[in-house]
Every structure is written in structure tokens, then in C-alpha cells.
Design a protein around this motif. Sequence first.
Motif, short mmCIF file in Angstrom:
data_model
loop_
_atom_site.label_atom_id
_atom_site.label_comp_id
_atom_site.label_asym_id
_atom_site.label_seq_id
_atom_site.Cartn_x
_atom_site.Cartn_y
_atom_site.Cartn_z
N ARG A 72 0.83 -1.21 0.00
CA ARG A 72 0.00 0.00 0.00
C ARG A 72 0.86 1.25 0.00
N ALA A 73 1.98 1.22 0.69
CA ALA A 73 2.89 2.37 0.70
C ALA A 73 3.46 2.64 -0.69
N CYS A 74 3.55 1.60 -1.50
CA CYS A 74 4.04 1.74 -2.87
C CYS A 74 2.96 2.21 -3.83
N GLY A 75 1.72 2.32 -3.36
CA GLY A 75 0.63 2.74 -4.21
C GLY A 75 -0.10 1.58 -4.86
N ALA A 76 0.04 0.38 -4.30
CA ALA A 76 -0.60 -0.79 -4.86
C ALA A 76 -1.50 -1.42 -3.80
N THR A 77 -1.84 -2.68 -3.97
CA THR A 77 -2.79 -3.37 -3.09
C THR A 77 -2.08 -4.45 -2.30
N GLY A 78 -2.42 -4.57 -1.03
CA GLY A 78 -1.85 -5.61 -0.18
C GLY A 78 -2.91 -6.37 0.59
N PHE A 79 -2.72 -7.67 0.70
CA PHE A 79 -3.61 -8.54 1.48
C PHE A 79 -2.78 -9.33 2.47
N THR A 80 -3.41 -9.73 3.58
CA THR A 80 -2.76 -10.59 4.56
C THR A 80 -3.64 -11.81 4.79
N ILE A 81 -3.01 -13.00 4.80
CA ILE A 81 -3.71 -14.24 5.12
C ILE A 81 -3.01 -14.87 6.32
N ASP A 82 -3.79 -15.19 7.35
CA ASP A 82 -3.22 -15.91 8.48
C ASP A 82 -4.12 -17.04 8.96
N ASP A 83 -5.23 -17.25 8.23
CA ASP A 83 -6.21 -18.26 8.63
C ASP A 83 -6.49 -19.15 7.42
N PRO A 84 -6.27 -20.46 7.51
CA PRO A 84 -6.53 -21.32 6.36
C PRO A 84 -7.99 -21.30 5.92
N ALA A 85 -8.90 -20.96 6.82
CA ALA A 85 -10.32 -20.93 6.46
C ALA A 85 -10.64 -19.82 5.47
N THR A 86 -9.84 -18.75 5.47
CA THR A 86 -10.08 -17.62 4.56
C THR A 86 -9.07 -17.54 3.43
N CYS A 87 -8.13 -18.47 3.39
CA CYS A 87 -7.04 -18.40 2.42
C CYS A 87 -7.55 -18.34 0.99
N GLY A 88 -8.45 -19.25 0.63
CA GLY A 88 -8.94 -19.30 -0.75
C GLY A 88 -9.68 -18.04 -1.15
N ASP A 89 -10.54 -17.53 -0.27
CA ASP A 89 -11.31 -16.33 -0.59
C ASP A 89 -10.41 -15.12 -0.79
N ILE A 90 -9.39 -14.98 0.05
CA ILE A 90 -8.49 -13.83 -0.09
C ILE A 90 -7.66 -13.95 -1.37
N LEU A 91 -7.24 -15.16 -1.71
CA LEU A 91 -6.52 -15.33 -2.96
C LEU A 91 -7.41 -15.00 -4.16
N ASP A 92 -8.68 -15.35 -4.08
CA ASP A 92 -9.62 -14.97 -5.15
C ASP A 92 -9.65 -13.45 -5.32
N GLN A 93 -9.75 -12.74 -4.19
CA GLN A 93 -9.77 -11.28 -4.26
C GLN A 93 -8.49 -10.73 -4.86
N ALA A 94 -7.36 -11.28 -4.41
CA ALA A 94 -6.06 -10.78 -4.87
C ALA A 94 -5.88 -10.99 -6.37
N LEU A 95 -6.23 -12.18 -6.84
CA LEU A 95 -6.05 -12.48 -8.26
C LEU A 95 -7.00 -11.66 -9.13
N ALA A 96 -8.14 -11.24 -8.58
CA ALA A 96 -9.10 -10.45 -9.35
C ALA A 96 -8.84 -8.95 -9.27
N THR A 97 -7.92 -8.53 -8.41
CA THR A 97 -7.64 -7.10 -8.23
C THR A 97 -6.77 -6.58 -9.37
N PRO A 98 -7.17 -5.50 -10.02
CA PRO A 98 -6.32 -4.93 -11.09
C PRO A 98 -5.00 -4.43 -10.53
N GLY A 99 -3.99 -4.44 -11.38
CA GLY A 99 -2.69 -3.89 -11.00
C GLY A 99 -1.88 -4.83 -10.15
N PRO A 100 -0.71 -4.37 -9.70
CA PRO A 100 0.17 -5.22 -8.88
C PRO A 100 -0.39 -5.43 -7.49
#
Length: 583
Positions: A502-530
Motif C-alpha cells: 500500500r505504501a508503494c501505491g498498490a494493493t496488499g492482502f494478509t492471510i493468516d487463517d486457512p479458512a479464509t485463504c482461498g477467498d483472499i486469494l480470489d480477491q487478490a487475483l481479481a484485483t487490477p494492477g500489482p
Amino acid sequence: MVTTASDVLVDTLIDWGVNTIFGIPGDGINGVMEALRQRQDKIRFIQVRHEEAAAFMACAYSKYTGKLGVCLATSGPGGLHLINGLYDAKMDGQSVLAITGQHFHDLIDTHSQQDVDLDKVFMDVAVYNTRVMGPDHIETVANLACRAAISYRSVAHITFPIDFQTEKVTKKHSMHNVLHHTSDVRAHSAQLPSENDLLRAVEVLNAGKKIVILAGRGALRATTELEQLAQKLGAPIVKAMLGKAAVPDFSPYTTGGIGLTGTKPSQEAMEDCDTLLMVGTSFPYMEFLPKPGQARGVQIDIDPMRIGLRYPVEVGLVGDSRRTLQAILSLVEPKEDKSFLEKAQSGMKDWWKLMEERGTRQDKPMKPQVVAWELGKRLSDTAIVAADSGTNTTWWARQIPAKQGQMHSVSGTLASMACGLPYAIAAQIAYPERQCVAFVGDGGFSMLMAEFLTCVKYQLPVKIVIIKNNTLGQIKWEQMVFLGNPEYACELQPMDYAAFARACGATGFTIDDPATCGDILDQALATPGPVIVEAIVDPHEPPLPPKITLNQAAKFAESLIRGEPNREKIIFTAVSDKVRELI
């Protein structure tokens, strides 16, 4: 308009099909930069944040496109920074041209600032290595450098004194005076092995009853031929790391990888085979190959120097893997007994069940295998995946299956950290419409993490998945398992990589729970840009080899006895992973 030596250099590169150069400007290459500025419509200059990354990118560009990769650096420290990435290209057989600046020609070797004889420094890494001796010298050496890098699938280097760069060329030759060919013509057009050698190889294969095919980077364009031969011979295909994409991981003919990051069925096939066919690989770890005398051997390689390096083969076939396999297919006899292959296929069913079990665990801290497994399910059929060196390499090799149409790579023979992000950047530049993902560790990523700003600068939609365990994990386990020592100096100072994104002007996600891992990866892969995804994982999860030796078990136990600081946590993790034989 005056034609300068730099103009000739850049025009020569364009004539060879080069359309991208990676590097950083500097006063030692000002003349070359001006020539590039005037030709922006024909050749792109990608500004990086560190020259090491430029060399990695040039290597990866060659790996993913099959074309000549080019990097540019200024004199002195700029050129020195290229070295690691250039050795990566040399050791993995990739065509890369490095261009460096040099001091004023009459100040060389006079103790001037940044006065480094880069042509001497690059003597080992480059198959063609020269210093420009005047403006009229540049055209011939530039052509020879491109030809050498492509023909020998290795590194070429030109160092260019700053004053010559802007001098007028007085005797410009016709491009047709120097023999050359386009940059995508590689060794794939090489002649076939002799008919006598082919017949000798076929005789060995026809006599074998338990044949294993070991495929490497030289077999990446021979998928169909590998599978057809595997079917005909009843032979499982084992893949060296750089050959991961040679055959899809869910192909019924492959047992996956080999070595410390490999599979148990691959290792068992090697231990039981009576014939080994090596295709486009000189896999460096002899301890994972059949014991000398156990199996007859045939090896196909474009480079005669690599034949017989790791295993004493009876027949060496010097030629392009795909064309040589086609010739063998027309001559070899089909095997009626497919029991050896069927045993390997049964073993792979059990192996994939184990990988799924490890990839779907709900433990906390989250297991790194979960991140790799969830990511692998979501990658597109044409994704380009770049891994880094470390424990993340094991999870990439095992839990992220290569699909038909995907490309996967890593720093193979050099096994350098920090390659993952530059590799993915080069892939995205070469293929702007494809999904490009870096799967890396926090140790390797942090070495060249400023290159994330390169993604932001050029709006490259690279997705970076960081396995964050706050430790140099591979080194830690090597200290324990290889020498029996407690881990030392491997802990990393934690940082928030999502906040960095985010400090670089892009998008960042954090995963620390296996129950949400897939959903967060879906969001990350669908997010435009780096995008950066930091996955916080269990730092005590060991990258276990497919079969644990008694010596490894003894060293591991010794490291615990001698004062391993995380002994209790490691023992708990090992026990929960059903590897009690280690402790």
C-alpha cells in the motif's frame, strides 16, 4: 544526422529482434541511453531499481520467450551488480546479452573513479566477452555477441567506453556483411544425432523392462513426444525442477519432481528402474539417480559437454530433444508389460491424496502447503509462475501443479534467492495479457523488494504471494538436517508486506487463517494492477524430502539434543506430520 557508435549498437539489437532492455541509467552509459531515447518506438527500456534484478529479468525473459534477453548497466558497481543474474542465465542455459559502460578509454587502468575492468570480471560468466576498441568496432562485436548468446544459449558481454559511445562512426558496414540470424532461432534447428547413435539408443530402450524418463528444461517443448514415448515404453516421466512444465503434473505418465523437492513415486521409480533415459537435463544431484551399474543409460542433450556428467550413459544423443524423441518414437518397440508404469501411477494417486491432505489442513499457525494448494487451484490455464529459492520452492514444486499451457521456472542450477519477483516482472512484460504470479519467501523477496515499485511504475498486474515465516527456512533446516547443528542466525526481522504494498501505491492482502485463504486469494487475483499477498505461516513446518534417510534422521535428532532453540515447537510439528522417525 550523425550516426554514433551507440546508434549502431542499438540498431544492431533491433535488427536481432530485441525489443526490450532491462537496466538503470548511469553516466557510464549516457551515450547508449540517448540512442535508446531516440528509438523508444522500436525498443523499450525498462528501468529497474537494482542491476541484479535487470540481469534476472533478462534471464527470465529468455526462459519464458525463447528470445535474447538484454540488460544494461553503467560502469563499475553497476556492471558488478549484474553478476548474480548473469550466472543464473549461464547455469540455466539462457541467452542473455549484458552491455556495460566503461571509463574513458584513455583513463582505463589509471586508478580513476569506477575504473573496473568489467571485461576481466566477466571472463568466466560470458562465452563472448569483449571491450569496444573504437566506434568502428561496435557493429561487428555487437553482432558477434548476439550470435554467441543465442547460439551457445549462454551469456555474452560488451563493455563500452563512454567516450566511444558518442563518437561518429566513419566506416559503418552493411548489416549483411556479418552473418547472423533472428533471435528466436535457437538450437531447436540443430541436426539430429547420427542414425547409428539412434539405433544404439533404441537397442538399449528396447531391452529395458523398467524404464524411467527424466525430463529437464531441454524437454519443455516436447510434451507430446514425452507422453507418447512414455505410453509406448510403459515408462514414468520424472521431472527435474526446470522441467516442471515439460509434462502437466496431472498427466497419467508423470510422477512429478525429483530430489529434495520431489515425490516419493519419483524416487522409488529411480531406485527400481533398469534403464534411464535423460532428456534435456543434466540434473545435478547424483544421489537421487540410479546407483552406477543399476541401470543402462541413454541421454539426449543439445550440449555434448553435459552428456554423462551425472550418470554413466551408454549412448549419448547430441541434438534437439523434440526432434530426437520423434526419431526414437518411430524406431522403438512398444512394451506390452506396463506394470512398472502402473505401479508409479498407483503411487501418484496416494501421493496426490497426501498433498491434498497437507494442503487442506486447518491448523494455526497456517501451513505453507495450504497457501500453495489454494493458489494452484486458482491459477489460469495460461499462467506464468515464478518461484524463488528456499522452502517456498518445495511448496511450489509439490503443491502447485503445472497445467498444460502454463509456464513455471525458478533459478535452477544456481538456486539463487531473490529471483522470483524479477522473473515474474519479465514474464508480465513479455506477455501483458497473461496471469503472472511470483510465489516467494519473505527472505528472497526482501532482497530485491524495491522491484515491486517497478511493477507500480509500469502498472504491471503481477501478483506476488509471499510465504512469510520470518526465517531463512531452507538454511535453518539445512543447518539441522545436514550437519546436526541447531539453527543459528536465520531469524528475520518481521515486517508488514501488505502495508509495504500500500505504501508503494498498490494493493496488499494478509492471510493468516486457512479458512479464509482461498477467498483472499480470489480477491487478490481479481484485483487490477500489482498485488502483494503476505501469507503468515508456521515457521516450524519442515520441507521434508520424499524419503527420509537414516543419516538425515540422526542429524535432525542431534540438532535437537544440541540446543535447538525451537525444539518443542519443531517436535510438535514433526509429530503432527507423522514423521516420528525423525525424532
